[in-house]
Design a protein around this motif. Structure first.
Motif, PDB file in Angstrom:
ATOM      1  N   PHE A 131       0.834  -1.203   0.000  1.00 25.40           N
ATOM      2  CA  PHE A 131       0.000   0.000   0.000  1.00 25.40           C
ATOM      3  C   PHE A 131       0.869   1.254   0.000  1.00 25.40           C
ATOM      4  N   ARG A 132       1.945   1.244   0.764  1.00 25.39           N
ATOM      5  CA  ARG A 132       2.826   2.415   0.779  1.00 25.39           C
ATOM      6  C   ARG A 132       3.414   2.655  -0.604  1.00 25.39           C
ATOM      7  N   GLN A 133       3.875   1.592  -1.247  1.00 25.61           N
ATOM      8  CA  GLN A 133       4.453   1.747  -2.578  1.00 25.61           C
ATOM      9  C   GLN A 133       3.426   2.279  -3.574  1.00 25.61           C
ATOM     10  N   TYR A 134       2.209   1.829  -3.431  1.00 18.63           N
ATOM     11  CA  TYR A 134       1.166   2.307  -4.346  1.00 18.63           C
ATOM     12  C   TYR A 134       0.855   3.778  -4.103  1.00 18.63           C
ATOM     13  N   PHE A 135       0.724   4.172  -2.838  1.00 15.80           N
ATOM     14  CA  PHE A 135       0.370   5.558  -2.523  1.00 15.80           C
ATOM     15  C   PHE A 135       1.498   6.526  -2.868  1.00 15.80           C
TER      16      PHE A 135
END
Length: 294
Positions: A175-179
């Motif tokens: 999720f962090r990489q996506y955001f």
């Protein structure tokens, strides 16, 4: 002053790109894809074949591609078994997998968004601490987790089956990489309208990230449905068994009911097939959108 038009005939034409392989290459690709698809379908064929056979046919010396006589009565046999409440175990798996998926998506998405967007001087340290949890073997935390759940009185309950697994370091990382790759302009426009971090996350980021959420939901649901060891330890009473634990009960030291195992297995994978077929178009797209960045 006059200008002369350039002679177009003297402009070099772009070289044609030659596609390698031609007809033979395309044929080979289709053949390889067909073989891979057949290999993928072999386990499903074996499950359905054995589920509709009798035990002597399954264990017989001569191989049979199809049942001599289709045993449609095998379909209801798992639900008629008095030793295992198969219907209750299916319901327990549905509840655990759905709540497990919803909880992980909510908690890990908020954690990933906070690490990617909210300025905090210790954000990188927190992120590295999350990554460290990925290096800790599950066996190391298994016993302490069980002692904690047991001391809280959560054995044989949905709380014991669901709550300890409501955070995943790997899902938080994704999720962090996506955001990190999510357009900041949308969030800045939301702040101009008076929204804070929570408002931007809930009203702007989540509605525009449904593809990625669907991909994470698919993976998380499948993992939750297939979980075996933790439900086996926590669900000590048969009424708290999940479907994976119920399947293991059909194989004992004394007897192995083959057609019952395969029929119960065929029934238990139907929810997974439904979820995967419904969300498959978002699965690869959502994973690709993680954008592995620093």
């Amino acid at each position: 002053m006059t200008t002369t038009a350039p002679d177009i005939s003297k402009v070099p034409k772009p070289a044609k790109v030659k596609r390698g392989g031609g007809v033979m290459g395309s044929t080979g690709l289709y053949v390889a894809t067909g073989v891979a698809a057949l290999l993928f379908l072999v386990p499903f064929y074996l499950i359905v074949r054995n589920a509709l056979m009798t035990d002597p046919e399954i264990t017989g010396e001569s191989w049979k591609w199809f049942p001599t006589s289709i045993q449609w009565g095998n379909v209801t046999e798992p639900f008629d078994d008095v030793t295992v409440d198969f219907a209750q175990s299916l319901w327990n798996s549905v509840v655990v997998a759905v709540l497990h998926t919803a909880g992980i998506l909510l908690i890990c998405s908020m954690a990933g968004y906070g690490l990617a967007r909210i300025p905090y001087k210790h954000a990188n340290k927190v992120f590295y601490a999350v990554l460290v949890t990925l290096m800790v073997p599950t066996a190391v935390t298994f016993v302490p987790s069980f002692v904690l759940v047991s001391s809280l009185g959560w054995v044989d309950s949905y709380r014991g089956l669901i709550i300890p697994g409501l955070f995943s370091g790997f899902t938080c990382f994704l999720f962090r990489q996506y955001f990190l790759g999510f357009p900041k302009e949308l969030e800045e426009a939301a702040r101009v309208d008076g929204l804070g971090y929570w408002g931007a996350y809930w009203r702007i980021v989540v509605p525009n990230s449904l593809n990625f959420f669907a991909a994470m939901a698919t993976i998380t649901f499948i993992n939750g449905w297939n979980s075996f060891l933790w439900p086996l330890v926590i669900g000590q009473d048969p009424s708290a068994w999940t479907v994976q634990v119920a399947l293991s009960s059909y194989m004992t030291n004394q007897t192995v009911n083959y057609h019952l195992i395969f029929m119960a297995t065929a029934i238990s994978i139907l929810p997974l097939l439904f979820v995967f077929l419904f969300l498959q178009r978002w699965l690869v797209q959502g994973i690709a959108q993680t954008g592995i960045k620093g």
